[in-house]
Design a protein around this motif. Structure first.
Motif, PDB file in Angstrom:
ATOM      1  N   LEU A  17      -9.670  -4.572  -1.409  1.00  0.00           N
ATOM      2  CA  LEU A  17      -9.820  -5.830  -2.169  1.00  0.00           C
ATOM      3  C   LEU A  17     -11.155  -6.451  -1.828  1.00  0.00           C
ATOM      4  CD1 LEU A  17      -6.213  -7.265  -1.780  1.00  0.00           C
ATOM      5  CD2 LEU A  17      -7.186  -6.149  -3.764  1.00  0.00           C
ATOM      6  N   ARG A  18     -12.254  -6.109  -2.542  1.00  0.00           N
ATOM      7  CA  ARG A  18     -12.217  -5.305  -3.731  1.00  0.00           C
ATOM      8  C   ARG A  18     -13.346  -4.285  -3.800  1.00  0.00           C
ATOM      9  NH1 ARG A  18     -13.131 -10.162  -7.525  1.00  0.00           N
ATOM     10  NH2 ARG A  18     -14.008 -10.930  -5.580  1.00  0.00           N
ATOM     11  N   ALA A  19     -14.263  -4.328  -2.821  1.00  0.00           N
ATOM     12  CA  ALA A  19     -15.512  -3.572  -2.969  1.00  0.00           C
ATOM     13  C   ALA A  19     -15.311  -2.089  -3.296  1.00  0.00           C
ATOM     14  CB  ALA A  19     -16.369  -3.718  -1.711  1.00  0.00           C
ATOM     15  N   LEU A 180       8.364   2.900  -3.880  1.00  0.00           N
ATOM     16  CA  LEU A 180       7.041   2.421  -4.311  1.00  0.00           C
ATOM     17  C   LEU A 180       6.877   2.378  -5.838  1.00  0.00           C
ATOM     18  CD1 LEU A 180       4.149   1.734  -3.163  1.00  0.00           C
ATOM     19  CD2 LEU A 180       3.564   4.079  -3.770  1.00  0.00           C
ATOM     20  N   THR A 181       6.383   1.243  -6.314  1.00  0.00           N
ATOM     21  CA  THR A 181       5.915   1.115  -7.697  1.00  0.00           C
ATOM     22  C   THR A 181       4.578   0.380  -7.634  1.00  0.00           C
ATOM     23  OG1 THR A 181       6.907  -1.067  -7.976  1.00  0.00           O
ATOM     24  CG2 THR A 181       8.299   0.824  -8.552  1.00  0.00           C
ATOM     25  N   ALA A 182       3.846   0.397  -8.754  1.00  0.00           N
ATOM     26  CA  ALA A 182       2.567  -0.336  -8.777  1.00  0.00           C
ATOM     27  C   ALA A 182       2.818  -1.815  -8.477  1.00  0.00           C
ATOM     28  CB  ALA A 182       1.886  -0.171 -10.126  1.00  0.00           C
ATOM     29  N   THR A 183       3.952  -2.326  -8.991  1.00  0.00           N
ATOM     30  CA  THR A 183       4.279  -3.735  -8.760  1.00  0.00           C
ATOM     31  C   THR A 183       4.570  -4.008  -7.289  1.00  0.00           C
ATOM     32  OG1 THR A 183       5.376  -3.582 -10.894  1.00  0.00           O
ATOM     33  CG2 THR A 183       5.670  -5.636  -9.680  1.00  0.00           C
ATOM     34  N   SER A 184       5.336  -3.109  -6.643  1.00  0.00           N
ATOM     35  CA  SER A 184       5.691  -3.360  -5.244  1.00  0.00           C
ATOM     36  C   SER A 184       4.452  -3.270  -4.353  1.00  0.00           C
ATOM     37  CB  SER A 184       6.789  -2.395  -4.769  1.00  0.00           C
ATOM     38  OG  SER A 184       6.291  -1.089  -4.593  1.00  0.00           O
ATOM     39  N   LEU A 185       3.535  -2.345  -4.696  1.00  0.00           N
ATOM     40  CA  LEU A 185       2.306  -2.246  -3.905  1.00  0.00           C
ATOM     41  C   LEU A 185       1.444  -3.494  -4.129  1.00  0.00           C
ATOM     42  CD1 LEU A 185       0.477  -0.726  -1.975  1.00  0.00           C
ATOM     43  CD2 LEU A 185      -0.413   0.592  -3.916  1.00  0.00           C
ATOM     44  N   ALA A 186       1.312  -3.900  -5.375  1.00  0.00           N
ATOM     45  CA  ALA A 186       0.526  -5.104  -5.682  1.00  0.00           C
ATOM     46  C   ALA A 186       1.098  -6.312  -4.938  1.00  0.00           C
ATOM     47  CB  ALA A 186       0.515  -5.363  -7.182  1.00  0.00           C
ATOM     48  N   GLN A 187       2.436  -6.365  -4.877  1.00  0.00           N
ATOM     49  CA  GLN A 187       3.076  -7.478  -4.200  1.00  0.00           C
ATOM     50  C   GLN A 187       2.666  -7.526  -2.727  1.00  0.00           C
ATOM     51  OE1 GLN A 187       4.326  -9.767  -6.010  1.00  0.00           O
ATOM     52  NE2 GLN A 187       4.414 -10.889  -4.068  1.00  0.00           N
ATOM     53  N   ARG A 188       2.657  -6.345  -2.099  1.00  0.00           N
ATOM     54  CA  ARG A 188       2.235  -6.285  -0.694  1.00  0.00           C
ATOM     55  C   ARG A 188       0.776  -6.683  -0.534  1.00  0.00           C
ATOM     56  NH1 ARG A 188       5.699  -3.362   3.106  1.00  0.00           N
ATOM     57  NH2 ARG A 188       7.480  -2.821   1.832  1.00  0.00           N
ATOM     58  N   LEU A 189      -0.054  -6.222  -1.463  1.00  0.00           N
ATOM     59  CA  LEU A 189      -1.477  -6.562  -1.367  1.00  0.00           C
ATOM     60  C   LEU A 189      -1.683  -8.069  -1.555  1.00  0.00           C
ATOM     61  CD1 LEU A 189      -3.287  -3.631  -3.247  1.00  0.00           C
ATOM     62  CD2 LEU A 189      -2.538  -3.740  -0.874  1.00  0.00           C
ATOM     63  N   LYS A 190      -0.849  -8.681  -2.378  1.00  0.00           N
ATOM     64  CA  LYS A 190      -1.026 -10.121  -2.633  1.00  0.00           C
ATOM     65  C   LYS A 190      -0.739 -10.990  -1.408  1.00  0.00           C
ATOM     66  CE  LYS A 190      -0.448  -9.576  -7.532  1.00  0.00           C
ATOM     67  NZ  LYS A 190       0.434  -9.607  -8.725  1.00  0.00           N
ATOM     68  N   VAL A 191       0.132 -10.528  -0.513  1.00  0.00           N
ATOM     69  CA  VAL A 191       0.396 -11.326   0.688  1.00  0.00           C
ATOM     70  C   VAL A 191      -0.540 -10.975   1.842  1.00  0.00           C
ATOM     71  CG1 VAL A 191       2.809 -11.826   0.106  1.00  0.00           C
ATOM     72  CG2 VAL A 191       2.267  -9.806   1.479  1.00  0.00           C
ATOM     73  N   SER A 192      -1.379  -9.963   1.648  1.00  0.00           N
ATOM     74  CA  SER A 192      -2.345  -9.610   2.696  1.00  0.00           C
ATOM     75  C   SER A 192      -3.461 -10.655   2.715  1.00  0.00           C
ATOM     76  CB  SER A 192      -2.941  -8.232   2.421  1.00  0.00           C
ATOM     77  OG  SER A 192      -3.816  -8.302   1.300  1.00  0.00           O
ATOM     78  N   GLY A 194      -6.716 -10.238   2.437  1.00  0.00           N
ATOM     79  CA  GLY A 194      -7.635 -10.031   1.319  1.00  0.00           C
ATOM     80  C   GLY A 194      -6.993 -10.497   0.022  1.00  0.00           C
ATOM     81  N   GLY A 195      -5.703 -10.220  -0.127  1.00  0.00           N
ATOM     82  CA  GLY A 195      -4.983 -10.606  -1.342  1.00  0.00           C
ATOM     83  C   GLY A 195      -4.938 -12.116  -1.512  1.00  0.00           C
ATOM     84  N   ARG A 196      -4.644 -12.813  -0.426  1.00  0.00           N
ATOM     85  CA  ARG A 196      -4.587 -14.274  -0.493  1.00  0.00           C
ATOM     86  C   ARG A 196      -5.954 -14.846  -0.885  1.00  0.00           C
ATOM     87  NH1 ARG A 196      -1.869 -13.229   4.373  1.00  0.00           N
ATOM     88  NH2 ARG A 196      -3.497 -14.215   5.622  1.00  0.00           N
ATOM     89  N   ASN A 197      -7.024 -14.222  -0.357  1.00  0.00           N
ATOM     90  CA  ASN A 197      -8.375 -14.679  -0.719  1.00  0.00           C
ATOM     91  C   ASN A 197      -8.648 -14.479  -2.208  1.00  0.00           C
ATOM     92  OD1 ASN A 197      -9.007 -15.509   1.845  1.00  0.00           O
ATOM     93  ND2 ASN A 197      -9.996 -13.582   2.430  1.00  0.00           N
TER      94      ASN A 197
END
Lengths: 237, 237
Positions: A17-19, A180-192, A194-197
């Motif tokens: 996320l994201r370079a 694993l789905t794209a949504t479940s992975l995205a969900q994990r990335l969103k709470v990281s 980098g994701g919060r930023n």
């Protein structure tokens, strides 16, 4: 991961996320080459000798004043980047690349080309994975991709030796991989971190894109001599 | 985890293999107090003023010459340690404690008293977990315990905020927790860096002991002012 000596090794740089995700989009969409630049000044000074190159990147997550492009994968569409050189600088990603300067080969990693990348990595004996993190601290989104890479390599190998950081990353990825789905992975990335930023600056769609597995089959590789990123298939070994 | 500023916070030190596990055994078996010492010289010089204290600890995993005890939990039996003061120095664990010196309170963590420890931690608002690691690198056995602690705290709390390192540790622990037995946990610890080091010196039984959940209900706590470890129940707040 870690502060290991990278001289002569195969390095893999991760800044999901994201370079590194954005660079993979640029390469997949036909960019001629990407030149990672440590500072805005470096990018601008290089631009003087490459006036047709695009300037891309971020500070504080946002497009840099006077730059053509920010750090969102969608900005690097075929229409915009095809055939172009790009001078690129981000807060953590380009620093992590710089830290790999002594490596023999530097791969640029993301979820969007995971399988293609791992197929090429499988040809190498020793691999050092470098997570960009944020302000010098490891972040979950990068560790998850590191774990996914190690997991792929373990699956394809007779035997493989991992240091503890790679084991921890693989543990974390195994947990994410269940159902694993794209949504479940995205969900994990969103709470990281980098994701919060990224959420904070209103670019949630970038996270969904970064969590899309195997969208591309290109393998961006940074040549430590020329400091250019190109599709590995168009480069010598 | 990490290099955060610990002043005034509640710190939790983890060196599962073996310092914090061994200290927990000593406290559970009635040791009066344990004084962590950074160096062998420190321990010996303190011994001059505490001649009845036992000298315990390791270098290279092995008992230090002239010391009464090494760093195996089984050495710290009730017969040996009950009522005794112990001057204790290990390669990584006592360094990690030293790094927490600015904290208001320092807990000594291990799997053998996980639930008791977490019950007490749940009373605190902000907690910093410090993994001792090996030679400055994070190790899997410590991260697994860190994840187990966070997992316990999440279970018991209405809401909890974790930094990315805590999230990664929790991911790793979730993976270990699936179908968890003492044997499966010991197996994971044995392939960790700390585990491999302990196996190399022939002390496999120490790992099995370290992987035994909730054997004790004591909560060793290090007072930053007196630099003594005692059972938290016998200390003021």
């Amino acid at each position: 991961m870690g502060q290991a000596d990278l001289s002569g090794t195969v390095a893999v740089v991760i800044d999901v996320l994201r370079a590194t995700t954005t660079i993979t989009h640029a390469v997949a969409n036909g960019a001629d080459s990407i030149f990672p630049q440590l500072t805005i000044e470096d990018a601008k000074s290089q631009h003087a000798s490459k006036p047709t190159a695009l300037l891309g990147g971020e500070r504080g997550g946002k497009r840099i004043e006077g730059f053509d492009l920010g750090n969102s994968p969608t900005e690097y569409s075929r229409e915009v980047v095809s055939g172009k050189q790009i001078l690129f600088t981000t807060t953590n990603g380009t620093k992590a690349m710089q830290a790999c300067r002594a490596a023999e080969t530097i791969y640029i990693a993301s979820f969007v080309n995971l399988t293609a990348l791992c197929n090429e990595l499988a040809e190498h004996e020793t691999i050092q994975i470098v997570c960009a993190g944020t302000e010098g601290e490891i972040t979950r989104e990068d560790v998850l991709l590191a774990g996914a890479i190690v997991d792929h390599l373990i699956d394809g190998a007779k035997s493989i030796e991992c240091n503890d950081q790679a084991q921890i990353a693989t543990d974390a990825w195994q947990e994410a991989k269940t159902g694993l789905t794209a949504t479940s992975l995205a969900q994990r990335l969103k709470v990281s971190r980098g994701g919060r930023n990224v959420l904070r600056i209103g670019l949630e769609a970038d996270i969904d894109i970064a969590a899309t597995l195997d969208k591309f089959s290109v393998v961006p590789r940074l040549d430590p001599k020329t400091w250019e990123i190109r599709d590995s298939r168009n480069m010598g070994r």
